[in-house]
Design a protein around this motif. Sequence first.
Motif, PDB file in Angstrom:
ATOM      1  N   ASP A  80       0.839  -1.173  -0.081  1.00 32.17           N
ATOM      2  CA  ASP A  80       0.091  -0.056  -0.074  1.00 32.17           C
ATOM      3  C   ASP A  80       0.763   1.216   0.058  1.00 32.17           C
ATOM      4  OD1 ASP A  80      -1.969   1.761   0.207  1.00 32.17           O
ATOM      5  OD2 ASP A  80      -2.483   1.241   2.540  1.00 32.17           O
ATOM      6  N   MET A  81       0.958   2.023  -1.018  1.00 33.19           N
ATOM      7  CA  MET A  81       1.608   3.117  -1.073  1.00 33.19           C
ATOM      8  C   MET A  81       0.662   4.472  -0.624  1.00 33.19           C
ATOM      9  SD  MET A  81       4.658   1.993  -1.974  1.00 33.19           S
ATOM     10  CE  MET A  81       5.462   3.656  -2.797  1.00 33.19           C
ATOM     11  N   SER A  82      -0.109   4.359  -0.138  1.00 33.71           N
ATOM     12  CA  SER A  82      -0.960   5.547   0.379  1.00 33.71           C
ATOM     13  C   SER A  82      -0.259   6.439   1.872  1.00 33.71           C
ATOM     14  CB  SER A  82      -2.222   5.246   0.800  1.00 33.71           C
ATOM     15  OG  SER A  82      -2.357   4.079   1.797  1.00 33.71           O
ATOM     16  N   LEU A  83      -0.766   7.405   1.908  1.00 35.80           N
ATOM     17  CA  LEU A  83      -0.181   8.021   3.109  1.00 35.80           C
ATOM     18  C   LEU A  83      -0.555   7.435   4.571  1.00 35.80           C
ATOM     19  CD1 LEU A  83      -0.309  11.816   1.603  1.00 35.80           C
ATOM     20  CD2 LEU A  83       1.782  10.352   2.248  1.00 35.80           C
ATOM     21  N   GLU A  84       0.093   7.438   5.442  1.00 33.61           N
ATOM     22  CA  GLU A  84      -0.439   7.093   6.836  1.00 33.61           C
ATOM     23  C   GLU A  84      -1.029   8.102   7.508  1.00 33.61           C
ATOM     24  OE1 GLU A  84       2.169   4.221   9.055  1.00 33.61           O
ATOM     25  OE2 GLU A  84       3.166   3.956   7.250  1.00 33.61           O
ATOM     26  N   GLU A  85      -1.672   8.063   8.504  1.00 32.15           N
ATOM     27  CA  GLU A  85      -2.238   9.098   9.493  1.00 32.15           C
ATOM     28  C   GLU A  85      -1.439   8.662  10.813  1.00 32.15           C
ATOM     29  OE1 GLU A  85      -4.189  11.299   8.843  1.00 32.15           O
ATOM     30  OE2 GLU A  85      -5.059  10.722   6.930  1.00 32.15           O
TER      31      GLU A  85
END
Length: 170
Positions: A80-85
Amino acid sequence: MPEYTYDLDPVTRITATAIGAPGKRVFYIQARRDRVLVSLLCEKEQVRALAQHVNQLLEDIADKNPLLSSSDDMLVLASDMSLEEPLESNFRIAQMGIGYDAERDLIILLMQGTAEEEGEEAPTARFAATRQQMRALSDHAAQVVSRGRRICGNCGRPIDASGHFCPQMN
């Protein structure tokens, strides 16, 4: 050896991506090492240049070290290359550099921001990542950049969803 404000060596995760609608996107480079998460604001052109330079560096490494260029180097991590919170920017990138640590077979990404107040030192970050992690980052970053607004064939400027004033057509 210089000290860095954020030194993630090596990273466990790294990405470059954007949030928002085309024309209003905000770009980030984000890395994690264990429990430390660093999110850096950047410009679209910095992400584009990073993707291009990572690809060029990986090609150069393969040319100079044929034993390193295995099928593993071409393997893009399916992660998963999405941003982390939580998504809180540590600083905005002003300058970026990339290099290769041959002894450890890691790609080093150096970033520097601008000092908020006169007399302060500019914040810095150093991320060390594997060739596979950087290949995944490069491929993903190139896809993210390509999802932007269409470019006018006459003037080379972006075309907004609401329309476009082209100085060449005036």
